[in-house]
Motif scaffolding. Structure first.
Motif, PDB file in Angstrom:
ATOM      1  N   TRP A  92      -3.801  10.080   8.300  1.00 45.01           N
ATOM      2  CA  TRP A  92      -5.010   9.392   6.976  1.00 45.01           C
ATOM      3  C   TRP A  92      -5.902  10.066   6.600  1.00 45.01           C
ATOM      4  O   TRP A  92      -6.556  10.961   7.060  1.00 45.01           O
ATOM      5  CB  TRP A  92      -5.121   7.699   7.103  1.00 45.01           C
ATOM      6  N   THR A 114      -9.602  -0.826  -7.091  1.00 46.85           N
ATOM      7  CA  THR A 114      -8.069   0.058  -7.406  1.00 46.85           C
ATOM      8  C   THR A 114      -9.048   0.950  -8.376  1.00 46.85           C
ATOM      9  O   THR A 114      -8.367   1.781  -8.868  1.00 46.85           O
ATOM     10  CB  THR A 114      -7.010  -0.806  -7.941  1.00 46.85           C
ATOM     11  N   TYR A 168     -12.580   4.324   0.622  1.00 49.05           N
ATOM     12  CA  TYR A 168     -10.895   4.364   0.411  1.00 49.05           C
ATOM     13  C   TYR A 168     -10.181   5.283   1.038  1.00 49.05           C
ATOM     14  O   TYR A 168     -10.627   5.974   2.388  1.00 49.05           O
ATOM     15  CB  TYR A 168     -11.127   5.476  -0.791  1.00 49.05           C
ATOM     16  N   THR A 169      -9.104   5.156   1.092  1.00 48.16           N
ATOM     17  CA  THR A 169      -7.820   5.979   1.870  1.00 48.16           C
ATOM     18  C   THR A 169      -7.207   6.199   1.176  1.00 48.16           C
ATOM     19  O   THR A 169      -7.109   5.802   0.725  1.00 48.16           O
ATOM     20  CB  THR A 169      -7.959   5.079   3.232  1.00 48.16           C
ATOM     21  N   LEU A 170      -6.596   7.585   2.163  1.00 49.07           N
ATOM     22  CA  LEU A 170      -4.904   7.694   1.526  1.00 49.07           C
ATOM     23  C   LEU A 170      -4.360   8.042   2.816  1.00 49.07           C
ATOM     24  O   LEU A 170      -4.087   8.367   3.209  1.00 49.07           O
ATOM     25  CB  LEU A 170      -5.732   9.645   1.285  1.00 49.07           C
ATOM     26  N   TYR A 219     -10.827   4.116  -8.227  1.00 50.65           N
ATOM     27  CA  TYR A 219     -11.080   4.938  -7.910  1.00 50.65           C
ATOM     28  C   TYR A 219     -11.340   5.960  -9.193  1.00 50.65           C
ATOM     29  O   TYR A 219     -10.631   6.493  -9.920  1.00 50.65           O
ATOM     30  CB  TYR A 219     -10.091   5.161  -7.098  1.00 50.65           C
ATOM     31  N   LYS A 276      -1.355   8.207  -2.136  1.00 53.75           N
ATOM     32  CA  LYS A 276      -2.014   7.279  -3.643  1.00 53.75           C
ATOM     33  C   LYS A 276      -3.431   6.702  -2.497  1.00 53.75           C
ATOM     34  O   LYS A 276      -3.175   5.800  -1.496  1.00 53.75           O
ATOM     35  CB  LYS A 276      -1.185   6.344  -3.916  1.00 53.75           C
ATOM     36  N   VAL A 286       0.990  -1.273   0.150  1.00 53.98           N
ATOM     37  CA  VAL A 286       0.462  -0.423   0.378  1.00 53.98           C
ATOM     38  C   VAL A 286       1.219   1.167   0.237  1.00 53.98           C
ATOM     39  O   VAL A 286       1.209   1.337   0.909  1.00 53.98           O
ATOM     40  CB  VAL A 286      -0.963  -0.245   1.226  1.00 53.98           C
ATOM     41  N   TYR A 301       2.197   5.000   0.261  1.00 52.20           N
ATOM     42  CA  TYR A 301       1.722   6.264   0.880  1.00 52.20           C
ATOM     43  C   TYR A 301       1.753   7.594  -0.301  1.00 52.20           C
ATOM     44  O   TYR A 301       1.821   6.954  -1.406  1.00 52.20           O
ATOM     45  CB  TYR A 301       3.186   6.831   1.791  1.00 52.20           C
ATOM     46  N   TRP A 327      -6.174   4.435  -1.961  1.00 55.95           N
ATOM     47  CA  TRP A 327      -6.037   3.107  -1.890  1.00 55.95           C
ATOM     48  C   TRP A 327      -7.735   2.496  -1.783  1.00 55.95           C
ATOM     49  O   TRP A 327      -8.291   3.168  -0.416  1.00 55.95           O
ATOM     50  CB  TRP A 327      -5.190   2.578  -1.184  1.00 55.95           C
ATOM     51  N   ARG A 328      -7.512   1.252  -1.870  1.00 53.22           N
ATOM     52  CA  ARG A 328      -9.258   1.031  -1.371  1.00 53.22           C
ATOM     53  C   ARG A 328      -8.986   0.236  -0.096  1.00 53.22           C
ATOM     54  O   ARG A 328      -7.700   0.260   0.534  1.00 53.22           O
ATOM     55  CB  ARG A 328      -8.764  -1.003  -2.277  1.00 53.22           C
ATOM     56  N   THR A 329     -10.032   0.875   1.058  1.00 58.38           N
ATOM     57  CA  THR A 329     -10.316   0.160   1.632  1.00 58.38           C
ATOM     58  C   THR A 329     -10.345  -1.105   2.362  1.00 58.38           C
ATOM     59  O   THR A 329     -11.584  -1.335   1.898  1.00 58.38           O
ATOM     60  CB  THR A 329     -10.936   1.426   2.814  1.00 58.38           C
TER      61      THR A 329
END
Length: 108
Positions: free
Chosen positions: A82, A95, A74-76, A97, A41, A37, A39, A43-45
């Protein structure tokens, strides 16, 4: 399945409230954050398909009022805080998004 499906739900005032459907990630010896994962960018949670949020009630999450409906989370991730992202697009692989379908973002 290495990352099996899971779900959780919560009632609100005795009625259907909200729930999450996700795949529970398995580390399997891998470096996850800053490795698999990346950093800074989106990303799917969770793992595999995108994590879904279904709510039968309006929710207050941070500064957002989230109307009853279906969403994707999603998360960043970063090395510090975060960002949580609630997306209006649903049913996609984790993926895929689409930023134009964003509903709300906030640091967590």
């Amino acid at each position: 399945m290495p990352s099996p499906p899971a779900e959780t739900s919560q009632t609100v005032d005795g009625e259907d409230g909200f729930g999450f459907h996700y795949n529970s990630p398995s580390i399997r010896g891998r470096k996850i954050f800053g490795g698999l994962v990346p950093y800074d960018k989106v990303w799917r949670t969770g793992a595999n398909p995108a994590t879904s949020l279904k709510t039968e009630v309006n929710l207050k999450i941070g500064t957002a009022t989230v109307p009853a409906g279906n969403y994707t989370l999603y998360t960043l991730p970063s090395t510090g805080d975060w960002k949580l992202i609630i997306n209006k697009q649903t049913g996609q692989w984790g993926t895929k998004y689409d930023q134009s379908q964003g509903f709300w973002r906030a640091w967590i």
